[in-house]
Write a protein that holds these residues in place. Sequence first.
Motif, PDB file in Angstrom:
ATOM      1  N   MET A 283     -74.540   8.071  -6.292  1.00 14.43           N
ATOM      2  CA  MET A 283     -75.984   7.735  -6.493  1.00 14.43           C
ATOM      3  C   MET A 283     -75.927   6.843  -7.606  1.00 14.43           C
ATOM      4  O   MET A 283     -75.293   7.244  -8.749  1.00 14.43           O
ATOM      5  N   LYS A 284     -76.818   5.854  -7.760  1.00 13.50           N
ATOM      6  CA  LYS A 284     -77.157   5.108  -8.782  1.00 13.50           C
ATOM      7  C   LYS A 284     -78.000   5.639  -9.770  1.00 13.50           C
ATOM      8  O   LYS A 284     -78.895   6.331  -9.584  1.00 13.50           O
ATOM      9  N   VAL A 285     -77.578   5.447 -10.962  1.00 12.55           N
ATOM     10  CA  VAL A 285     -78.549   5.987 -12.136  1.00 12.55           C
ATOM     11  C   VAL A 285     -79.601   5.221 -12.481  1.00 12.55           C
ATOM     12  O   VAL A 285     -79.500   4.052 -12.404  1.00 12.55           O
ATOM     13  N   GLY A 286     -80.938   6.108 -12.509  1.00  9.28           N
ATOM     14  CA  GLY A 286     -81.927   5.436 -13.228  1.00  9.28           C
ATOM     15  C   GLY A 286     -82.782   4.930 -11.930  1.00  9.28           C
ATOM     16  O   GLY A 286     -84.179   4.361 -12.296  1.00  9.28           O
ATOM     17  N   ILE A 287     -82.448   4.947 -10.722  1.00 13.58           N
ATOM     18  CA  ILE A 287     -83.427   4.525  -9.604  1.00 13.58           C
ATOM     19  C   ILE A 287     -84.024   5.932  -8.719  1.00 13.58           C
ATOM     20  O   ILE A 287     -84.971   5.540  -8.099  1.00 13.58           O
ATOM     21  N   HIS A 288     -83.812   7.033  -9.000  1.00  6.71           N
ATOM     22  CA  HIS A 288     -84.305   7.968  -8.351  1.00  6.71           C
ATOM     23  C   HIS A 288     -85.418   8.701  -9.316  1.00  6.71           C
ATOM     24  O   HIS A 288     -85.263   8.773 -10.364  1.00  6.71           O
ATOM     25  N   PRO A 289     -86.578   9.146  -8.544  1.00  7.55           N
ATOM     26  CA  PRO A 289     -87.550   9.915  -9.244  1.00  7.55           C
ATOM     27  C   PRO A 289     -87.382  11.241  -9.768  1.00  7.55           C
ATOM     28  O   PRO A 289     -86.159  11.642  -9.284  1.00  7.55           O
ATOM     29  N   VAL A 290     -87.663  11.717 -10.706  1.00  7.59           N
ATOM     30  CA  VAL A 290     -87.317  12.956 -11.453  1.00  7.59           C
ATOM     31  C   VAL A 290     -88.084  14.096 -10.415  1.00  7.59           C
ATOM     32  O   VAL A 290     -89.098  14.063 -10.194  1.00  7.59           O
ATOM     33  N   SER A 291     -87.050  15.082 -10.436  1.00  8.03           N
ATOM     34  CA  SER A 291     -87.383  16.078  -9.408  1.00  8.03           C
ATOM     35  C   SER A 291     -87.592  17.440 -10.402  1.00  8.03           C
ATOM     36  O   SER A 291     -86.718  17.609 -11.122  1.00  8.03           O
ATOM     37  N   ARG A 292     -88.742  18.156 -10.092  1.00 11.19           N
ATOM     38  CA  ARG A 292     -89.169  19.100 -11.017  1.00 11.19           C
ATOM     39  C   ARG A 292     -89.669  20.103 -10.513  1.00 11.19           C
ATOM     40  O   ARG A 292     -90.450  20.067  -9.278  1.00 11.19           O
ATOM     41  N   PRO A 293     -89.942  21.534 -10.913  1.00  9.64           N
ATOM     42  CA  PRO A 293     -90.478  22.599 -10.164  1.00  9.64           C
ATOM     43  C   PRO A 293     -92.375  22.229 -10.295  1.00  9.64           C
ATOM     44  O   PRO A 293     -92.876  21.829 -11.287  1.00  9.64           O
ATOM     45  N   VAL A 294     -92.608  22.369  -9.088  1.00  9.33           N
ATOM     46  CA  VAL A 294     -94.236  22.158  -8.888  1.00  9.33           C
ATOM     47  C   VAL A 294     -94.714  23.329  -7.947  1.00  9.33           C
ATOM     48  O   VAL A 294     -94.187  23.817  -7.106  1.00  9.33           O
ATOM     49  N   VAL A 295     -95.955  23.756  -8.149  1.00  6.19           N
ATOM     50  CA  VAL A 295     -96.714  24.681  -7.588  1.00  6.19           C
ATOM     51  C   VAL A 295     -97.588  23.880  -6.637  1.00  6.19           C
ATOM     52  O   VAL A 295     -98.463  23.173  -7.048  1.00  6.19           O
ATOM     53  N   PHE A 296     -97.580  24.120  -5.287  1.00  4.17           N
ATOM     54  CA  PHE A 296     -98.469  23.697  -4.187  1.00  4.17           C
ATOM     55  C   PHE A 296     -99.321  24.840  -3.765  1.00  4.17           C
ATOM     56  O   PHE A 296     -98.993  25.906  -3.497  1.00  4.17           O
ATOM     57  N   ARG A 297    -100.800  24.561  -3.667  1.00  8.35           N
ATOM     58  CA  ARG A 297    -101.768  25.567  -3.621  1.00  8.35           C
ATOM     59  C   ARG A 297    -102.224  25.213  -2.310  1.00  8.35           C
ATOM     60  O   ARG A 297    -103.058  24.031  -1.940  1.00  8.35           O
ATOM     61  N   ASP A 298    -102.317  26.033  -0.969  1.00  7.66           N
ATOM     62  CA  ASP A 298    -103.141  26.074  -0.003  1.00  7.66           C
ATOM     63  C   ASP A 298    -104.283  26.899  -0.159  1.00  7.66           C
ATOM     64  O   ASP A 298    -104.445  27.961   0.157  1.00  7.66           O
ATOM     65  N   ARG A 299    -105.367  26.145  -0.329  1.00  7.05           N
ATOM     66  CA  ARG A 299    -106.722  26.941  -0.631  1.00  7.05           C
ATOM     67  C   ARG A 299    -107.206  27.618   0.541  1.00  7.05           C
ATOM     68  O   ARG A 299    -107.719  28.671   0.599  1.00  7.05           O
ATOM     69  N   ALA A 300    -107.048  27.179   2.078  1.00 12.15           N
ATOM     70  CA  ALA A 300    -107.482  27.770   3.082  1.00 12.15           C
ATOM     71  C   ALA A 300    -106.898  28.955   3.297  1.00 12.15           C
ATOM     72  O   ALA A 300    -107.399  30.006   3.967  1.00 12.15           O
ATOM     73  N   ALA A 301    -105.313  29.153   3.006  1.00 10.95           N
ATOM     74  CA  ALA A 301    -104.769  30.480   3.437  1.00 10.95           C
ATOM     75  C   ALA A 301    -104.526  31.078   2.121  1.00 10.95           C
ATOM     76  O   ALA A 301    -103.993  32.176   2.230  1.00 10.95           O
TER      77      ALA A 301
ATOM     78  N   PRO B 257     -97.036  22.036 -12.701  1.00  4.00           N
ATOM     79  CA  PRO B 257     -97.947  21.280 -12.248  1.00  4.00           C
ATOM     80  C   PRO B 257     -98.646  21.831 -10.968  1.00  4.00           C
ATOM     81  O   PRO B 257     -97.799  22.379 -10.239  1.00  4.00           O
ATOM     82  N   LEU B 258     -99.944  21.557 -10.736  1.00  5.26           N
ATOM     83  CA  LEU B 258    -100.415  22.283  -9.511  1.00  5.26           C
ATOM     84  C   LEU B 258    -100.908  21.272  -8.746  1.00  5.26           C
ATOM     85  O   LEU B 258    -101.763  20.266  -8.929  1.00  5.26           O
ATOM     86  N   ILE B 259    -100.718  21.185  -7.265  1.00  6.95           N
ATOM     87  CA  ILE B 259    -101.030  20.253  -6.344  1.00  6.95           C
ATOM     88  C   ILE B 259    -101.595  21.040  -5.239  1.00  6.95           C
ATOM     89  O   ILE B 259    -101.000  21.972  -4.814  1.00  6.95           O
ATOM     90  N   ASP B 260    -103.064  20.646  -4.822  1.00  8.78           N
ATOM     91  CA  ASP B 260    -103.659  21.487  -3.755  1.00  8.78           C
ATOM     92  C   ASP B 260    -103.266  20.794  -2.577  1.00  8.78           C
ATOM     93  O   ASP B 260    -103.501  19.403  -2.378  1.00  8.78           O
ATOM     94  N   VAL B 261    -103.189  21.496  -1.358  1.00  8.41           N
ATOM     95  CA  VAL B 261    -102.711  20.785  -0.296  1.00  8.41           C
ATOM     96  C   VAL B 261    -103.807  21.161   0.880  1.00  8.41           C
ATOM     97  O   VAL B 261    -104.397  22.358   0.653  1.00  8.41           O
ATOM     98  N   GLU B 262    -104.178  20.570   2.006  1.00  8.93           N
ATOM     99  CA  GLU B 262    -104.842  20.983   3.065  1.00  8.93           C
ATOM    100  C   GLU B 262    -104.188  21.970   3.868  1.00  8.93           C
ATOM    101  O   GLU B 262    -104.919  22.747   4.535  1.00  8.93           O
ATOM    102  N   VAL B 263    -103.006  21.630   4.353  1.00 13.81           N
ATOM    103  CA  VAL B 263    -102.264  22.322   5.560  1.00 13.81           C
ATOM    104  C   VAL B 263    -100.925  23.000   4.993  1.00 13.81           C
ATOM    105  O   VAL B 263    -100.049  22.027   4.417  1.00 13.81           O
ATOM    106  N   SER B 264    -100.379  23.837   4.973  1.00 14.41           N
ATOM    107  CA  SER B 264     -99.288  24.429   4.700  1.00 14.41           C
ATOM    108  C   SER B 264     -98.686  25.455   5.691  1.00 14.41           C
ATOM    109  O   SER B 264     -99.457  25.537   6.832  1.00 14.41           O
ATOM    110  N   SER B 265     -97.462  25.746   5.489  1.00 13.80           N
ATOM    111  CA  SER B 265     -96.996  26.766   6.944  1.00 13.80           C
ATOM    112  C   SER B 265     -97.750  28.143   6.602  1.00 13.80           C
ATOM    113  O   SER B 265     -97.593  28.797   7.626  1.00 13.80           O
ATOM    114  N   ALA B 266     -98.147  28.302   5.644  1.00  6.16           N
ATOM    115  CA  ALA B 266     -98.917  29.630   5.568  1.00  6.16           C
ATOM    116  C   ALA B 266    -100.334  29.858   6.387  1.00  6.16           C
ATOM    117  O   ALA B 266    -100.845  30.614   6.828  1.00  6.16           O
TER     118      ALA B 266
END
Length: 85
Positions: free
Chosen positions: A1-19, A44-53
């Motif tokens: 893999m080339k150094v410096g071209i990939h986005p940083v991956s970090r823990p994120v919480v996804f919330r499905d409000r409907a479920a 960081p919190l990201i709200d999603v419309e649809v999830s597997s739940a």
Amino acid sequence: MKVGIHPVSRPVVFRDRAADATFLTSSTASSATTIVWEDGNTYPLIDVEVSSAGHPFYTGTARVVDSAGRVERFERRYGRTPSTA
């Protein structure tokens, strides 16, 4: 893999409000809102419309559309065509 071209991956919480479900996973997505997770850390919190739940396919609540009878209804409406075999 080339150094410096990939986005940083970090823990994120996804919330499905409907479920009413939350998932902690690794992602490159960013968000201005945060949430304190069960382990006491802030993520960081990201709200999603649809999830597997809440998706009907994954929860087993999918409705099956009855397509039986469509051919019969077509034949009643327009008649049966003679086969050329």
